[in-house]
Structures are given as structure tokens and as C-alpha cells.
Design a protein around this motif. Structure first.
Motif, PDB file in Angstrom:
ATOM      1  N   ALA A  91       0.863  -1.189   0.000  1.00 24.95           N
ATOM      2  CA  ALA A  91       0.000   0.000   0.000  1.00 24.95           C
ATOM      3  C   ALA A  91       0.893   1.231   0.000  1.00 24.95           C
ATOM      4  O   ALA A  91       1.921   1.246   0.672  1.00 24.95           O
ATOM      5  CB  ALA A  91      -0.882  -0.008   1.237  1.00 24.95           C
ATOM      6  N   MET A  92       0.490   2.238  -0.740  1.00 29.53           N
ATOM      7  CA  MET A  92       1.276   3.476  -0.726  1.00 29.53           C
ATOM      8  C   MET A  92       1.242   4.071   0.688  1.00 29.53           C
ATOM      9  O   MET A  92       0.179   4.070   1.331  1.00 29.53           O
ATOM     10  CB  MET A  92       0.690   4.511  -1.708  1.00 29.53           C
ATOM     11  CG  MET A  92       0.917   4.220  -3.184  1.00 29.53           C
ATOM     12  SD  MET A  92       2.662   3.978  -3.642  1.00 29.53           S
ATOM     13  CE  MET A  92       3.399   5.569  -3.301  1.00 29.53           C
ATOM     14  N   PRO A  93       2.382   4.575   1.160  1.00 28.89           N
ATOM     15  CA  PRO A  93       2.378   5.250   2.462  1.00 28.89           C
ATOM     16  C   PRO A  93       1.324   6.364   2.443  1.00 28.89           C
ATOM     17  O   PRO A  93       1.181   7.060   1.430  1.00 28.89           O
ATOM     18  CB  PRO A  93       3.788   5.842   2.556  1.00 28.89           C
ATOM     19  CG  PRO A  93       4.610   5.032   1.607  1.00 28.89           C
ATOM     20  CD  PRO A  93       3.695   4.596   0.513  1.00 28.89           C
ATOM     21  N   THR A  94       0.621   6.471   3.540  1.00 32.88           N
ATOM     22  CA  THR A  94      -0.481   7.454   3.572  1.00 32.88           C
ATOM     23  C   THR A  94      -0.367   8.345   4.803  1.00 32.88           C
ATOM     24  O   THR A  94      -0.085   7.863   5.897  1.00 32.88           O
ATOM     25  CB  THR A  94      -1.841   6.711   3.580  1.00 32.88           C
ATOM     26  OG1 THR A  94      -1.875   5.863   2.419  1.00 32.88           O
ATOM     27  CG2 THR A  94      -3.007   7.667   3.527  1.00 32.88           C
ATOM     28  N   SER A  95      -0.583   9.641   4.586  1.00 38.92           N
ATOM     29  CA  SER A  95      -0.585  10.592   5.702  1.00 38.92           C
ATOM     30  C   SER A  95      -1.974  11.159   5.868  1.00 38.92           C
ATOM     31  O   SER A  95      -2.582  11.616   4.888  1.00 38.92           O
ATOM     32  CB  SER A  95       0.392  11.747   5.424  1.00 38.92           C
ATOM     33  OG  SER A  95       1.710  11.291   5.425  1.00 38.92           O
ATOM     34  N   TYR A  96      -2.447  11.114   7.098  1.00 36.20           N
ATOM     35  CA  TYR A  96      -3.749  11.690   7.438  1.00 36.20           C
ATOM     36  C   TYR A  96      -3.442  13.005   8.140  1.00 36.20           C
ATOM     37  O   TYR A  96      -2.796  13.014   9.194  1.00 36.20           O
ATOM     38  CB  TYR A  96      -4.527  10.730   8.323  1.00 36.20           C
ATOM     39  CG  TYR A  96      -4.702   9.380   7.635  1.00 36.20           C
ATOM     40  CD1 TYR A  96      -5.779   9.158   6.781  1.00 36.20           C
ATOM     41  CD2 TYR A  96      -3.749   8.375   7.788  1.00 36.20           C
ATOM     42  CE1 TYR A  96      -5.906   7.951   6.107  1.00 36.20           C
ATOM     43  CE2 TYR A  96      -3.876   7.168   7.122  1.00 36.20           C
ATOM     44  CZ  TYR A  96      -4.955   6.956   6.284  1.00 36.20           C
ATOM     45  OH  TYR A  96      -5.065   5.765   5.612  1.00 36.20           O
ATOM     46  N   ILE A  97      -3.849  14.092   7.500  1.00 34.37           N
ATOM     47  CA  ILE A  97      -3.342  15.403   7.931  1.00 34.37           C
ATOM     48  C   ILE A  97      -4.485  16.320   8.363  1.00 34.37           C
ATOM     49  O   ILE A  97      -5.490  16.452   7.650  1.00 34.37           O
ATOM     50  CB  ILE A  97      -2.553  16.049   6.764  1.00 34.37           C
ATOM     51  CG1 ILE A  97      -1.348  15.153   6.419  1.00 34.37           C
ATOM     52  CG2 ILE A  97      -2.102  17.463   7.120  1.00 34.37           C
ATOM     53  CD1 ILE A  97      -0.718  15.438   5.078  1.00 34.37           C
ATOM     54  N   LEU A  98      -4.315  16.950   9.523  1.00 34.25           N
ATOM     55  CA  LEU A  98      -5.242  17.995   9.950  1.00 34.25           C
ATOM     56  C   LEU A  98      -4.594  19.333   9.654  1.00 34.25           C
ATOM     57  O   LEU A  98      -3.510  19.640  10.173  1.00 34.25           O
ATOM     58  CB  LEU A  98      -5.506  17.903  11.454  1.00 34.25           C
ATOM     59  CG  LEU A  98      -6.457  16.828  11.951  1.00 34.25           C
ATOM     60  CD1 LEU A  98      -6.738  17.032  13.437  1.00 34.25           C
ATOM     61  CD2 LEU A  98      -7.766  16.837  11.160  1.00 34.25           C
ATOM     62  N   LEU A  99      -5.211  20.091   8.806  1.00 32.62           N
ATOM     63  CA  LEU A  99      -4.697  21.423   8.467  1.00 32.62           C
ATOM     64  C   LEU A  99      -5.565  22.446   9.188  1.00 32.62           C
ATOM     65  O   LEU A  99      -6.779  22.518   8.957  1.00 32.62           O
ATOM     66  CB  LEU A  99      -4.769  21.620   6.943  1.00 32.62           C
ATOM     67  CG  LEU A  99      -4.345  22.974   6.403  1.00 32.62           C
ATOM     68  CD1 LEU A  99      -2.885  23.268   6.728  1.00 32.62           C
ATOM     69  CD2 LEU A  99      -4.560  23.014   4.890  1.00 32.62           C
ATOM     70  N   ASN A 100      -4.941  23.192  10.076  1.00 33.07           N
ATOM     71  CA  ASN A 100      -5.672  24.135  10.927  1.00 33.07           C
ATOM     72  C   ASN A 100      -5.880  25.457  10.195  1.00 33.07           C
ATOM     73  O   ASN A 100      -4.919  26.149   9.858  1.00 33.07           O
ATOM     74  CB  ASN A 100      -4.864  24.332  12.220  1.00 33.07           C
ATOM     75  CG  ASN A 100      -5.561  25.211  13.223  1.00 33.07           C
ATOM     76  OD1 ASN A 100      -6.522  25.910  12.895  1.00 33.07           O
ATOM     77  ND2 ASN A 100      -5.084  25.173  14.462  1.00 33.07           N
ATOM     78  N   ARG A 101      -7.131  25.814   9.939  1.00 31.91           N
ATOM     79  CA  ARG A 101      -7.446  27.050   9.200  1.00 31.91           C
ATOM     80  C   ARG A 101      -6.927  28.291   9.926  1.00 31.91           C
ATOM     81  O   ARG A 101      -6.582  29.289   9.314  1.00 31.91           O
ATOM     82  CB  ARG A 101      -8.976  27.110   8.999  1.00 31.91           C
ATOM     83  CG  ARG A 101      -9.582  28.397   8.537  1.00 31.91           C
ATOM     84  CD  ARG A 101      -9.691  28.637   7.030  1.00 31.91           C
ATOM     85  NE  ARG A 101     -10.287  27.686   6.164  1.00 31.91           N
ATOM     86  CZ  ARG A 101     -11.501  27.805   5.584  1.00 31.91           C
ATOM     87  NH1 ARG A 101     -12.279  28.820   5.873  1.00 31.91           N
ATOM     88  NH2 ARG A 101     -11.915  26.901   4.723  1.00 31.91           N
TER      89      ARG A 101
END
Ligand code: FRU
Length: 291
Positions: A91-101
Motif C-alpha cells: 500500500a502506498m504510504p499514507t498521511s492523514y493530515i489535519l490542516l488548521n485554518r
């Protein structure tokens, strides 16, 4: 313009933009959701390609829809992937990202379950076709073998290595680099609270003989060139910080570009900070060079 090979990762980034950073056990709704190709080395290469260099990426890819997504994105960015190891499973490495507005901070939860690119994958790699090699400081034992092989073969170009995270024995890579780019996170983890003190310590350890750089976020960046001349640059924050994801990768591209143009380390450091600052004022890496 130069021929540049980046050795490192590509990722799938799932970016959820949130109105504020949530508290633990909160349930929040994302303002926007985006799926993009990320990864330090490939991010740096896409910027270097936009700056006019001929760029190739060497890393591992999965032969599935996610891998296709990565390939298409790199193709659109003008980055080749002909030296990649394409695996039938995984599986491709995956990043779950929270971007703070509110402040553009990016919080990353990264998951990987894919073999790293290793020495075996480089057997037919024509290293000498490239004038600059940029390595991510990961998979230390195998990366060291690649660097040692390059030395044995008398590789004549320049080598940069990004040292972002503390990993066992990562210091063994230092001696092979013309340019070492450290993160603030790494310096802090080593117990240093200022960039200059950290870089002096790295030099004093003896093996790192090239240019040394440490990016220090909103404070700017510090450098110590191979003649031990110290320099620094302020940060160039945009009027509003929108997205800091990949700012370090953009910084690396700006630095490599400046040095390829034969600029001094001090000048290249300033250019890198300016480019990274510009990135923080926009979403993603596209059109970064637009006036
Ligand atoms: C940003 C980034 C993301 C990726 C993560 C990998 O610097 O490359 O694109 O998901 O870091 O560590």
C-alpha cells in the motif's frame, strides 16, 4: 539547469482542513478535504522541476490505483519515476493530515507498510547521469550502503541529505554529504535550543564536512558553510499563514536551487526562506513560482 535525482518517498496525503485544532475525543467536521501526492523527496523534486531542473525520483511505488495517482501527479509536475521500484503488492504510504485554518499548522499521522527503496533497487541506476543527488535521511543502513557505493565509484556530483527525524545511527550518513539539511525538530530532539549551537556541535563531531543548514520555522534558518563561516536568514512569513504542509520540502528545493546557481550558502539560505515563506501563504505546491 541540472539533472537531479531524489531518493525518498511519495505518499498519499489526505488533508482535512479544520476550523481549529480539535481536543482529544472531539468530533469535528472538516471544512475541506483533499487527496494529494506528498512525500518529502517528491515534494522537493516537484519544486525543483518547476524551477527548471530535470528531475527524477527513485523510491518505491505500488502497482495499484494509489500508485497510478502518484505517477500521474509526478508526470504532471514534470518529475520522472523511471528508477522506481514498482511493487505488485503493498500500500502506498499514507498521511492523514489535519490542516488548521487558524494558523496553517499541519498535524500528520503517517502510516506505512511498504518496503523501503534499498541498495538492491539501485543496481542498474545510472548515478553518474545526475549532477545532484538528494537523499531523505531514512532507512539508514541501506542509504549508507548506497552512499558508500557512490563514493567507491567516484560519483563526481553533489549530494544533499535531509535529516528530518531522529533515527538510530543517522549520524553515519553525515560524512557523505556536501549539504546536510537538518530540521528544527531534529535539533530540539538532540537537546539544542538554538540553530547555531546545534550546527557547531554537528561540526565538532568531525564527520560532517560539507555545508550544514538547520531550518528554524518562523525564526528563519541557520547555516555553517564548509569553511565554517556561519550565516542566517530571517523567515519571510506571508501576510497570512494558510498552509505549512511541505514548507520544509520547499525550503530544501530553494536551497539546492540556490547552490546549483553557485550562490553562497548565505544567499541560498535567504532564497530558500523566501520560497518557503511564499509556500506558507498558499495551499499546496502548485504555481509556487507565479509572481
Ligand atoms: C510534508 C510531507 C507530506 C507527507 C509527510 C511525510 O513534508 O512530505 O507530504 O505526507 O511529510 O512524512
Amino acid at each position: 539547469m541540472a539533472t537531479i535525482l531524489g531518493i525518498g518517498i511519495a505518499t498519499i496525503d489526505i488533508i482535512n482542513e479544520v476550523s481549529h485544532y480539535p481536543a482529544e475525543n472531539d468530533e469535528v467536521r472538516a471544512l475541506t478535504r483533499q487527496r494529494t501526492r506528498g512525500g518529502n523527496a517528491t515534494n522537493t523534486l516537484t519544486v525543483l522541476a518547476a524551477l527548471g531542473h530535470h528531475c527524477q525520483w527513485a523510491g518505491t511505488l505500488v502497482d495499484d490505483g494509489d500508485g497510478d495517482f502518484v505517477r500521474t501527479d509526478l508526470q504532471n509536475a514534470g518529475v520522472g519515476y523511471r528508477h522506481c521500484n514498482i511493487l505488485p503488492h503493498g500500500a502506498m504510504p499514507t498521511s492523514y493530515i489535519l490542516l488548521n485554518r487558524i494558523n496553517g499548522s499541519r498535524t500528520i499521522v503517517h502510516y506505512r507498510d511498504l518496503p523501503e527503496f534499498d541498495l538492491q533497487d539501485t543496481v542498474n541506476l545510472p548515478w553518474h547521469d545526475y549532477t545532484w543527488l538528494h537523499f531523505e535521511g531514512r532507512n539508514v543502513a541501506q542509504t549508507r550502503l548506497m552512499l558508500a557505493a557512490l563514493r567507491t565509484r567516484g560519483y563526481p556530483g553533489k549530494i544533499s541529505i535531509e535529516i528530518e527525524k531522529s533515527r538510530d545511527d543517522i549520524g553515519v550518513l553525515y560524512e557523505y554529504a556536501d549539504l546536510l539539511i537538518f530540521s528544527r525538530q531534529f535539533a530540539l530532539h538532540q537537546g539544542f535550543t538554538t540553530g547555531p549551537a546545534f550546527l557547531s556541535d554537528i561540526r565538532a563531531r568531525g564527520s560532517a564536512r560539507g555545508d550544514l543548514v538547520c531550518a528554524w520555522g518562523e525564526t528563519g534558518a541557520y547555516g555553517l558553510d564548509s569553511h565554517d563561516s556561519a550565516c542566517c536568514s530571517p523567515a519571510y512569513p506571508p501576510s497570512r499563514v494558510i498552509d505549512t504542509l511541505g514548507a520544509g520540502d520547499v525550503f530544501n528545493a530553494g536551497l539546492i536551487h540556490g547552490l546549483l546557481l553557485q550562490h553562497s550558502l548565505a544567499t541560498a539560505l535567504g532564497e530558500a526562506c523566501a520560497l518557503a515563506g511564499k509556500k506558507c501563504g498558499q495551499r499546496g505546491l502548485r504555481n509556487l513560482l507565479a509572481p
